[in-house]
Design a protein around this motif. Sequence first.
Motif, PDB file in Angstrom:
ATOM      1  N   UNK A   1       0.844  -1.210   0.000  1.00 39.68           N
ATOM      2  CA  UNK A   1       0.000   0.000   0.000  1.00 39.68           C
ATOM      3  C   UNK A   1       0.869   1.246   0.000  1.00 39.68           C
ATOM      4  N   UNK A   2       0.617   2.141  -0.948  1.00 38.36           N
ATOM      5  CA  UNK A   2       1.245   3.456  -0.980  1.00 38.36           C
ATOM      6  C   UNK A   2       0.289   4.430  -0.310  1.00 38.36           C
ATOM      7  N   UNK A   3       0.697   4.961   0.842  1.00 40.38           N
ATOM      8  CA  UNK A   3      -0.115   5.932   1.581  1.00 40.38           C
ATOM      9  C   UNK A   3       0.360   7.347   1.248  1.00 40.38           C
ATOM     10  N   UNK A   4      -0.575   8.213   0.897  1.00 38.13           N
ATOM     11  CA  UNK A   4      -0.230   9.614   0.675  1.00 38.13           C
ATOM     12  C   UNK A   4      -1.105  10.506   1.554  1.00 38.13           C
ATOM     13  N   UNK A   5      -0.520  11.381   2.356  1.00 33.70           N
ATOM     14  CA  UNK A   5      -1.333  12.294   3.182  1.00 33.70           C
ATOM     15  C   UNK A   5      -1.984  13.361   2.318  1.00 33.70           C
ATOM     16  N   UNK A   6      -3.273  13.578   2.539  1.00 34.03           N
ATOM     17  CA  UNK A   6      -4.012  14.615   1.802  1.00 34.03           C
ATOM     18  C   UNK A   6      -4.790  15.465   2.809  1.00 34.03           C
ATOM     19  N   UNK A   7      -4.093  16.160   3.703  1.00 34.72           N
ATOM     20  CA  UNK A   7      -4.823  16.915   4.726  1.00 34.72           C
ATOM     21  C   UNK A   7      -5.667  18.037   4.133  1.00 34.72           C
ATOM     22  N   UNK A   8      -5.143  18.690   3.079  1.00 32.24           N
ATOM     23  CA  UNK A   8      -5.867  19.802   2.441  1.00 32.24           C
ATOM     24  C   UNK A   8      -5.819  19.565   0.934  1.00 32.24           C
ATOM     25  N   UNK A   9      -6.882  18.985   0.408  1.00 37.38           N
ATOM     26  CA  UNK A   9      -6.844  18.498  -0.970  1.00 37.38           C
ATOM     27  C   UNK A   9      -6.650  19.618  -1.983  1.00 37.38           C
ATOM     28  N   UNK A  10      -7.196  20.806  -1.731  1.00 37.22           N
ATOM     29  CA  UNK A  10      -7.057  21.903  -2.698  1.00 37.22           C
ATOM     30  C   UNK A  10      -5.640  22.473  -2.727  1.00 37.22           C
ATOM     31  N   UNK A  11      -4.799  22.087  -1.734  1.00 32.89           N
ATOM     32  CA  UNK A  11      -3.411  22.541  -1.693  1.00 32.89           C
ATOM     33  C   UNK A  11      -2.439  21.421  -2.087  1.00 32.89           C
ATOM     34  N   UNK A  12      -2.963  20.326  -2.604  1.00 34.14           N
ATOM     35  CA  UNK A  12      -2.139  19.160  -2.958  1.00 34.14           C
ATOM     36  C   UNK A  12      -1.414  19.445  -4.273  1.00 34.14           C
ATOM     37  N   UNK A  13      -0.115  19.753  -4.159  1.00 36.87           N
ATOM     38  CA  UNK A  13       0.687  20.160  -5.317  1.00 36.87           C
ATOM     39  C   UNK A  13       1.265  18.927  -6.006  1.00 36.87           C
ATOM     40  N   UNK A  14       1.065  18.821  -7.336  1.00 35.82           N
ATOM     41  CA  UNK A  14       1.443  17.599  -8.057  1.00 35.82           C
ATOM     42  C   UNK A  14       2.800  17.695  -8.755  1.00 35.82           C
ATOM     43  N   UNK A  15       3.538  18.799  -8.600  1.00 37.44           N
ATOM     44  CA  UNK A  15       4.752  18.968  -9.404  1.00 37.44           C
ATOM     45  C   UNK A  15       5.790  17.874  -9.165  1.00 37.44           C
ATOM     46  N   UNK A  16       5.756  17.257  -7.988  1.00 38.13           N
ATOM     47  CA  UNK A  16       6.754  16.225  -7.671  1.00 38.13           C
ATOM     48  C   UNK A  16       6.130  14.856  -7.435  1.00 38.13           C
ATOM     49  N   UNK A  17       4.900  14.669  -7.902  1.00 37.98           N
ATOM     50  CA  UNK A  17       4.188  13.444  -7.533  1.00 37.98           C
ATOM     51  C   UNK A  17       4.441  12.277  -8.484  1.00 37.98           C
ATOM     52  N   UNK A  18       4.834  12.513  -9.740  1.00 39.41           N
ATOM     53  CA  UNK A  18       5.275  11.389 -10.568  1.00 39.41           C
ATOM     54  C   UNK A  18       6.502  10.752  -9.936  1.00 39.41           C
ATOM     55  N   UNK A  19       7.395  11.598  -9.530  1.00 36.32           N
ATOM     56  CA  UNK A  19       8.614  11.152  -8.860  1.00 36.32           C
ATOM     57  C   UNK A  19       8.292  10.401  -7.568  1.00 36.32           C
ATOM     58  N   UNK A  20       7.352  10.918  -6.794  1.00 35.23           N
ATOM     59  CA  UNK A  20       6.973  10.300  -5.530  1.00 35.23           C
ATOM     60  C   UNK A  20       6.429   8.894  -5.754  1.00 35.23           C
ATOM     61  N   UNK A  21       5.634   8.730  -6.803  1.00 34.74           N
ATOM     62  CA  UNK A  21       5.062   7.416  -7.101  1.00 34.74           C
ATOM     63  C   UNK A  21       6.160   6.410  -7.442  1.00 34.74           C
ATOM     64  N   UNK A  22       7.147   6.837  -8.215  1.00 39.18           N
ATOM     65  CA  UNK A  22       8.261   5.950  -8.541  1.00 39.18           C
ATOM     66  C   UNK A  22       8.968   5.481  -7.278  1.00 39.18           C
ATOM     67  N   UNK A  23       9.144   6.373  -6.335  1.00 37.65           N
ATOM     68  CA  UNK A  23       9.889   6.070  -5.111  1.00 37.65           C
ATOM     69  C   UNK A  23       9.102   5.152  -4.175  1.00 37.65           C
ATOM     70  N   UNK A  24       7.926   5.586  -3.789  1.00 38.28           N
ATOM     71  CA  UNK A  24       7.174   4.867  -2.770  1.00 38.28           C
ATOM     72  C   UNK A  24       6.460   3.637  -3.319  1.00 38.28           C
ATOM     73  N   UNK A  25       6.190   3.629  -4.619  1.00 37.63           N
ATOM     74  CA  UNK A  25       5.348   2.580  -5.169  1.00 37.63           C
ATOM     75  C   UNK A  25       6.093   1.723  -6.186  1.00 37.63           C
ATOM     76  N   UNK A  26       5.956   2.074  -7.462  1.00 32.03           N
ATOM     77  CA  UNK A  26       6.494   1.259  -8.547  1.00 32.03           C
ATOM     78  C   UNK A  26       7.405   2.103  -9.419  1.00 32.03           C
ATOM     79  N   UNK A  27       8.634   1.646  -9.663  1.00 32.25           N
ATOM     80  CA  UNK A  27       9.273   0.384  -9.262  1.00 32.25           C
ATOM     81  C   UNK A  27      10.121   0.490  -8.002  1.00 32.25           C
TER      82      UNK A  27
END
Length: 593
Positions: A400-426
């Motif tokens: 399970x890849x857990x991502x905190x989303x305390x304030x969804x309208x402030x969830x910045x995606x500029x680094x989230x492709x990278x985050x997925x690679x790290x925490x999830x796949x591969x």
Amino acid sequence: MKTLITSCFVVFLLISCKETKSKEVVVEDSAAKFNELLVNYNEEGFQLNPIKATNAGDSRFNDQFPDFLSDDYKAKKKAYYTKYKNALVQIDQSELTATEKMSMAVLKWDCDINLEAMVFDKDLMPIDQMWSKNLDFNQLAGGTNAQPFKTVKDYKDWLARIDGYLVWLTSAKEKMQTGIGKGVVLPKSLIVKVIPQFETLATGKAEDHLYYSPINQIPETFAEEEKQELTAAYKNMVANKVMPAHKDIANFLKNDYLPKGRTSSGINATPLGDAYYNHQIKLYTTTSMTADEIHNLGLKEVARILGEMEAVKKEVGFKGDLKAFFDHVRTNKKLMPFTERSQVIAFYDSIHNVMKPQIDKLFGKQPKTPFEVRRTEPFREKSAAANYSQGSLDGTRPGIFYTPIPYVTEYNIFDKEDLFLHEAIPGHHFQISLAQESKELPEFRKTLWYSAYGEGWALYTESMGKELGLYKDPYQYFGMLSAEMHRAIRLVVDTGLHTKGWTREEAIQYSLDNEAEAEDTIVREIERYMANPGQALSYKIGQLKIRELRSRAKTALGNKFDIKEFHNQVLETGCIPLQLLENKIDDWIAVSK
């Protein structure tokens, strides 16, 4: 004469056959003895740490939570590692296979590093805002993690395990009281983050409590009488055990512990001192590097990555300086497109779908364990970072890849492709799941975690984004650079905090000056390093070593270099110290030539 020679030859053959058979028996005995030792090490390890067994999917000890802080437990732990360290001396290493020799080296390292850790009184600070056992236990309480809630026995096991946990909480309070007297206390800035975590679990209706959650998922197959019995037991547990215990700790933290909290930020300001930090460097980097070497490496990496960031800034046509560009990225509403938390989960699923066609080109071995993306549980969301929770050894519980989303309208995606690679796949999902599914590794190596390897691999995979069809948007590539910068900064600020007298505020400002993370994220990160000295060093040290090994193999093998096979070589070992990984890759290069 001929008869004499023939007779002598027959005698020679008999003696030779006897010696050969004897040698085979020795080899078999040595290998069998060693493999039995590994089985026992794993089995006794699960008995010593039942939570580790639960996380691995072994349910035999699901009703147990030992008092990890007691003298009795520490004596058992010391005896366990000493016993197996001494047992290794009795094994003839020359008679083992390559995998067995690796297991022997890993086991020796594991025993040594755990025995070294027991020299230090870190247990006098048993609770912090991110790393302590109460937070791990709370994750189990929700009924959606490793602790199963499928049978009546499962529900009763949890009730029994909670009783053990409450004993641990009492011991934790006693340890903190002792720590006050010895000057081994948390910084005040961390204590104020811990208090709300306990207050949240100390108030409200029992039916709304985290620890009551399993009752809301009670299987329909349970008999009505069983449902009523368990419901009453869980209400009583929450109202009369869990809430009072957490209220007691919250009051202690506010009234007694916080006033005695230290104003310093680094661990060298406590009696644990430089010796403890040097141990942490060894633990988390699995190297013999010094704090100064790591600090200087960090400064060099920060300078290099700043140059690459300048190129991206120029590419998108931003006219200000780099610090202004950081602010632009942090606050750009176009990079905060979500209004519902479900959209965040769908975004990560879309990243996975883009990558799928490229995964086969880069990875021969891929895990069978299922995978999910989930929102971080609300009770820890505001102080938690994104993280991966491994699946069970048998693959029935997903990674399970857990991502905190305390304030969804402030969830910045500029680094989230990278985050997925790290925490999830591969990243973590591949590395951990493949080790757990391995038919070659002994059981104890399937659940080991060495941060330099594990986090180093995950950071290494971030640099593979373009190979995997990602980072087409320059802001996403900047996100990868930002994440790498974040880990480079860690080398500077972690050593700065714990060996060079840096304050929390100086570390925060250094990060703000050199990366695009939001300020509240940076504050959480700096406080994370303060709570667990040295852990932050593991990412960059491990990544640089794996990059170095890939480059070495590619140069040495030329046209014979196969990226899929390189990844197989790295992943098939499970978590191991970096020097052992380097030895393995060097051997592979030599054979491949």
